[in-house]
Motif scaffolding. Sequence first.
Motif, PDB file in Angstrom:
ATOM      1  N   LEU A  65       0.795  -1.230   0.000  1.00  0.00           N
ATOM      2  CA  LEU A  65       0.000   0.000   0.000  1.00  0.00           C
ATOM      3  C   LEU A  65       0.826   1.279   0.000  1.00  0.00           C
ATOM      4  O   LEU A  65       0.343   2.314  -0.437  1.00  0.00           O
ATOM      5  CB  LEU A  65      -0.948   0.004   1.200  1.00  0.00           C
ATOM      6  CG  LEU A  65      -2.283  -0.707   0.968  1.00  0.00           C
ATOM      7  CD1 LEU A  65      -3.106  -0.696   2.230  1.00  0.00           C
ATOM      8  CD2 LEU A  65      -3.070  -0.082  -0.178  1.00  0.00           C
ATOM      9  N   ASN A  99     -11.965   5.435  -3.884  1.00  0.00           N
ATOM     10  CA  ASN A  99     -10.657   5.690  -4.474  1.00  0.00           C
ATOM     11  C   ASN A  99     -10.803   6.367  -5.831  1.00  0.00           C
ATOM     12  O   ASN A  99     -10.032   7.269  -6.181  1.00  0.00           O
ATOM     13  CB  ASN A  99      -9.847   4.387  -4.571  1.00  0.00           C
ATOM     14  CG  ASN A  99     -10.326   3.498  -5.697  1.00  0.00           C
ATOM     15  OD1 ASN A  99      -9.912   3.647  -6.833  1.00  0.00           O
ATOM     16  ND2 ASN A  99     -11.223   2.575  -5.402  1.00  0.00           N
ATOM     17  N   LEU A 100     -11.807   5.958  -6.605  1.00  0.00           N
ATOM     18  CA  LEU A 100     -11.989   6.531  -7.946  1.00  0.00           C
ATOM     19  C   LEU A 100     -12.466   7.979  -7.876  1.00  0.00           C
ATOM     20  O   LEU A 100     -12.004   8.836  -8.627  1.00  0.00           O
ATOM     21  CB  LEU A 100     -12.994   5.691  -8.740  1.00  0.00           C
ATOM     22  CG  LEU A 100     -12.501   4.306  -9.140  1.00  0.00           C
ATOM     23  CD1 LEU A 100     -13.618   3.513  -9.794  1.00  0.00           C
ATOM     24  CD2 LEU A 100     -11.326   4.430 -10.085  1.00  0.00           C
ATOM     25  N   PRO A 119      -6.852   4.554  -1.182  1.00  0.00           N
ATOM     26  CA  PRO A 119      -6.874   3.867  -2.486  1.00  0.00           C
ATOM     27  C   PRO A 119      -7.403   2.435  -2.411  1.00  0.00           C
ATOM     28  O   PRO A 119      -7.733   1.842  -3.437  1.00  0.00           O
ATOM     29  CB  PRO A 119      -5.395   3.864  -2.903  1.00  0.00           C
ATOM     30  CG  PRO A 119      -4.774   4.984  -2.164  1.00  0.00           C
ATOM     31  CD  PRO A 119      -5.492   5.036  -0.841  1.00  0.00           C
ATOM     32  N   GLY A 120      -7.507   1.889  -1.213  1.00  0.00           N
ATOM     33  CA  GLY A 120      -8.022   0.535  -1.071  1.00  0.00           C
ATOM     34  C   GLY A 120      -9.535   0.487  -0.902  1.00  0.00           C
ATOM     35  O   GLY A 120     -10.104  -0.599  -0.805  1.00  0.00           O
ATOM     36  N   LEU A 121     -10.200   1.651  -0.879  1.00  0.00           N
ATOM     37  CA  LEU A 121     -11.651   1.676  -0.685  1.00  0.00           C
ATOM     38  C   LEU A 121     -12.352   1.697  -2.045  1.00  0.00           C
ATOM     39  O   LEU A 121     -12.143   2.614  -2.831  1.00  0.00           O
ATOM     40  CB  LEU A 121     -12.060   2.920   0.124  1.00  0.00           C
ATOM     41  CG  LEU A 121     -11.408   3.070   1.508  1.00  0.00           C
ATOM     42  CD1 LEU A 121     -11.811   4.408   2.132  1.00  0.00           C
ATOM     43  CD2 LEU A 121     -11.828   1.920   2.426  1.00  0.00           C
ATOM     44  N   PRO A 122     -13.172   0.695  -2.329  1.00  0.00           N
ATOM     45  CA  PRO A 122     -13.849   0.654  -3.632  1.00  0.00           C
ATOM     46  C   PRO A 122     -14.652   1.933  -3.884  1.00  0.00           C
ATOM     47  O   PRO A 122     -15.231   2.490  -2.949  1.00  0.00           O
ATOM     48  CB  PRO A 122     -14.782  -0.554  -3.519  1.00  0.00           C
ATOM     49  CG  PRO A 122     -14.279  -1.349  -2.377  1.00  0.00           C
ATOM     50  CD  PRO A 122     -13.578  -0.413  -1.455  1.00  0.00           C
ATOM     51  N   TRP A 123     -14.696   2.398  -5.107  1.00  0.00           N
ATOM     52  CA  TRP A 123     -15.403   3.584  -5.592  1.00  0.00           C
ATOM     53  C   TRP A 123     -14.857   4.876  -4.997  1.00  0.00           C
ATOM     54  O   TRP A 123     -14.634   5.840  -5.730  1.00  0.00           O
ATOM     55  CB  TRP A 123     -16.928   3.489  -5.343  1.00  0.00           C
ATOM     56  CG  TRP A 123     -17.540   2.398  -6.155  1.00  0.00           C
ATOM     57  CD1 TRP A 123     -17.730   2.384  -7.515  1.00  0.00           C
ATOM     58  CD2 TRP A 123     -17.995   1.135  -5.684  1.00  0.00           C
ATOM     59  NE1 TRP A 123     -18.264   1.186  -7.895  1.00  0.00           N
ATOM     60  CE2 TRP A 123     -18.461   0.405  -6.805  1.00  0.00           C
ATOM     61  CE3 TRP A 123     -18.068   0.556  -4.438  1.00  0.00           C
ATOM     62  CZ2 TRP A 123     -18.980  -0.861  -6.721  1.00  0.00           C
ATOM     63  CZ3 TRP A 123     -18.586  -0.721  -4.343  1.00  0.00           C
ATOM     64  CH2 TRP A 123     -19.039  -1.416  -5.475  1.00  0.00           C
ATOM     65  N   HIS A 162      -6.110  -3.481  -9.008  1.00  0.00           N
ATOM     66  CA  HIS A 162      -6.646  -2.606  -7.963  1.00  0.00           C
ATOM     67  C   HIS A 162      -5.919  -1.257  -7.903  1.00  0.00           C
ATOM     68  O   HIS A 162      -6.535  -0.220  -7.687  1.00  0.00           O
ATOM     69  CB  HIS A 162      -6.525  -3.261  -6.587  1.00  0.00           C
ATOM     70  CG  HIS A 162      -7.503  -4.366  -6.348  1.00  0.00           C
ATOM     71  ND1 HIS A 162      -7.295  -5.647  -6.773  1.00  0.00           N
ATOM     72  CD2 HIS A 162      -8.714  -4.370  -5.726  1.00  0.00           C
ATOM     73  CE1 HIS A 162      -8.329  -6.404  -6.430  1.00  0.00           C
ATOM     74  NE2 HIS A 162      -9.201  -5.660  -5.795  1.00  0.00           N
ATOM     75  N   PHE A 163      -4.591  -1.298  -8.040  1.00  0.00           N
ATOM     76  CA  PHE A 163      -3.797  -0.103  -7.745  1.00  0.00           C
ATOM     77  C   PHE A 163      -2.956   0.333  -8.950  1.00  0.00           C
ATOM     78  O   PHE A 163      -2.509  -0.505  -9.731  1.00  0.00           O
ATOM     79  CB  PHE A 163      -2.877  -0.370  -6.545  1.00  0.00           C
ATOM     80  CG  PHE A 163      -3.642  -0.778  -5.317  1.00  0.00           C
ATOM     81  CD1 PHE A 163      -4.352   0.163  -4.587  1.00  0.00           C
ATOM     82  CD2 PHE A 163      -3.692  -2.096  -4.912  1.00  0.00           C
ATOM     83  CE1 PHE A 163      -5.082  -0.212  -3.465  1.00  0.00           C
ATOM     84  CE2 PHE A 163      -4.408  -2.471  -3.789  1.00  0.00           C
ATOM     85  CZ  PHE A 163      -5.105  -1.540  -3.062  1.00  0.00           C
ATOM     86  N   MET A 170     -14.713  -4.804  -8.641  1.00  0.00           N
ATOM     87  CA  MET A 170     -15.747  -3.780  -8.524  1.00  0.00           C
ATOM     88  C   MET A 170     -15.214  -2.574  -7.738  1.00  0.00           C
ATOM     89  O   MET A 170     -14.595  -2.733  -6.684  1.00  0.00           O
ATOM     90  CB  MET A 170     -16.913  -4.413  -7.764  1.00  0.00           C
ATOM     91  CG  MET A 170     -18.223  -3.727  -7.911  1.00  0.00           C
ATOM     92  SD  MET A 170     -19.430  -4.652  -6.920  1.00  0.00           S
ATOM     93  CE  MET A 170     -20.277  -5.533  -8.172  1.00  0.00           C
ATOM     94  N   GLY A 171     -15.435  -1.375  -8.281  1.00  0.00           N
ATOM     95  CA  GLY A 171     -15.038  -0.168  -7.547  1.00  0.00           C
ATOM     96  C   GLY A 171     -13.589   0.223  -7.739  1.00  0.00           C
ATOM     97  O   GLY A 171     -13.096   1.119  -7.054  1.00  0.00           O
ATOM     98  N   PHE A 172     -12.908  -0.435  -8.675  1.00  0.00           N
ATOM     99  CA  PHE A 172     -11.504  -0.097  -8.952  1.00  0.00           C
ATOM    100  C   PHE A 172     -11.299   0.059 -10.454  1.00  0.00           C
ATOM    101  O   PHE A 172     -11.938  -0.635 -11.237  1.00  0.00           O
ATOM    102  CB  PHE A 172     -10.559  -1.186  -8.419  1.00  0.00           C
ATOM    103  CG  PHE A 172     -10.542  -1.265  -6.915  1.00  0.00           C
ATOM    104  CD1 PHE A 172      -9.650  -0.500  -6.184  1.00  0.00           C
ATOM    105  CD2 PHE A 172     -11.427  -2.088  -6.240  1.00  0.00           C
ATOM    106  CE1 PHE A 172      -9.644  -0.555  -4.798  1.00  0.00           C
ATOM    107  CE2 PHE A 172     -11.426  -2.158  -4.862  1.00  0.00           C
ATOM    108  CZ  PHE A 172     -10.532  -1.386  -4.133  1.00  0.00           C
ATOM    109  N   ASP A 173     -10.416   0.956 -10.810  1.00  0.00           N
ATOM    110  CA  ASP A 173     -10.087   1.139 -12.222  1.00  0.00           C
ATOM    111  C   ASP A 173      -8.659   1.695 -12.303  1.00  0.00           C
ATOM    112  O   ASP A 173      -8.445   2.878 -12.533  1.00  0.00           O
ATOM    113  CB  ASP A 173     -11.089   2.126 -12.853  1.00  0.00           C
ATOM    114  CG  ASP A 173     -10.938   2.201 -14.356  1.00  0.00           C
ATOM    115  OD1 ASP A 173     -10.313   1.307 -14.938  1.00  0.00           O
ATOM    116  OD2 ASP A 173     -11.453   3.170 -14.945  1.00  0.00           O
TER     117      ASP A 173
END
Lengths: 314, 284
Positions: free
Chosen positions: A123, B126-127, B120-124, A280-281, A196-199
């Motif tokens: 991280l 982070n975006l 950055p590890g939290l879904p949505w 994810h990152f 889901m929730g990452f791009d």
Amino acid sequence: MSAVLVTGATQPLGRAVVEGLRDRGRRVLAVGIDPDGDFPGDVVYESVDLSRARSLKRLMFGPAVDLGVDTIVHLAFHRTPGHPRAHKLHVDATRLLLRMSERHPTIRRFVHRSTVEVYAARLDRPDVLREDNPLELSPKAPAWIRERVEADLTACTRMGMGDLDIAVLRCSEIFAPKMGSQLHDYLSSQLCFRPMGFDPILNLLTVEDAANAFVLAAESDATGVFNIPGKDTMPLIWLTRKWGRDSVGVPGPMLGPLYSARRWLRRTRFRYDLNAWRFHFNGVLDGTRAREELGYVPEHGIEWPRLDSGGAGD
Amino acid sequence: MTRGPRLPRLTGNGHLSRLLLPKRLHPVAERVKLKDEGHGIDLFGLDRAGITRGLAVSWWLYEHYFRVESHGIEHVPSDGAAVLAANHSGTLPLDAMMLAHDLMRNRQRPVRIAMDYFVPGLPWINLLFTRAGGFSGTRGNFHALLDAGELVLAFPEGTVGIGKPFSQRYQLQTWRQGHVELAIEHQVPVVPIAVIGAEEQWPQIARIDGLESLGIPYLPIPATPMPLPVKYHLYYGEPIDIPSMFDASQVHDAAAVAEGAEMVRNAVERLIEHGLSERQGVFS
């Protein structure tokens, strides 16, 4: 006139490097596992299994001496993660090649192909990776990645130990077929699953740019580690759309079993465990050092397919 | 290329954000300077759609809910790298949102906001943050952004600041020194900032600790279901000219770094005192 020995010469990257070296007037000793290399007449081709020490010794102290090879560009790479021969090729062959190069009568330079995957996945990792970023030494990392790290470190630990000049090129993913590109395999399906929730932001390298970087490194005196980024930087979702695919977000823990099942059913090569972190990152290579010391600047973008409907993600 | 039927597109591309953003603010989104890497996005994920989304989410809060007043924004360099250092509070980082909105609107610059590692590890989430300019606050990211000439916003109080009890409002908590270390190393100025209003916006009555396994340091329990409509005042102080005071080699001099950090802390404290003395009340 001195020559360059190129391993993995029958793979797309190897062929492009051989071509680039010929364009610069260098003699080339191309080495591959295939019986016939199908190269132009001025290229000497040797079929050698690099994982066998005896074959390697015959190559290094036979044709390599006869041709006056002064540089090795070590590109040989097994495309299939988990293949029993992969470790021998990546780690053992690299170690043997380095050891033989150090006491070779004509070889003075060694250029090693490494990859972005060697950087530690944690991280506190920055989004833009420089050469001094920590390496992935976690025992939890997949064996395929640990092998790449071991090969990279094998080359790095030899730097400055003798007269051999060593350059390690850590490349972004070379996005092309038959290159062992996990992303290319990922996009072989019409429907691509992602967390889901990452791009995350990805950087992609073309065979042309990668070959140019290795040719520049072979011609240069610069030593050390160099990041080799590509020209295309974009989020994962845009990549799938530009490639004409659909992506669907799935809860992260489901992706491993989902892709394991797909690999088993459809015989695809994509392995989620090798890609979980970068799905994810962010992780983009900083190419400042390669630009300043090798003169490398990415110039070739990915050739995107012409889509019959719909647009790219942007 | 022939291909099968497409799935309906569920990912946004900025159209909804443009609809939500008043037309008079569209030029703001278009004028903000962006370091495009070739596909309309920068190395950290900031893109035009994200800027528009950020403005669309924050404009109403900025204009109507918190009625933000900005003072001294001319002290923020219009070009080149700088570190911005501000007090931090408010349970949720609405102070960062208001600062980012203010800088885009009145300085045409996206501010790169350092986020704690867990974000950055939290879904949505982070975006939402990274597409509008946030970044994981690692040292390597700070270096890369300052090298690229960006404005970087740091909250030296960190998560301790945002979770500070109401009784400690406007009292600066443990003041980290990393932002000054970076400013010395990169030879860039530090702009001190005081955010007045945020420290009263959402008092906490309790917090649940020990939630690291869920990816968050703690869960705040606020006194009200929503933030209070306090009035925000943003005070930008004169830049502290780090390059004229410290040599880049002094980055390894602990005393020099501590001295620089103390200067920034004092400057933020003075701005807070000034801001508190100037305001009429918490809501006006």
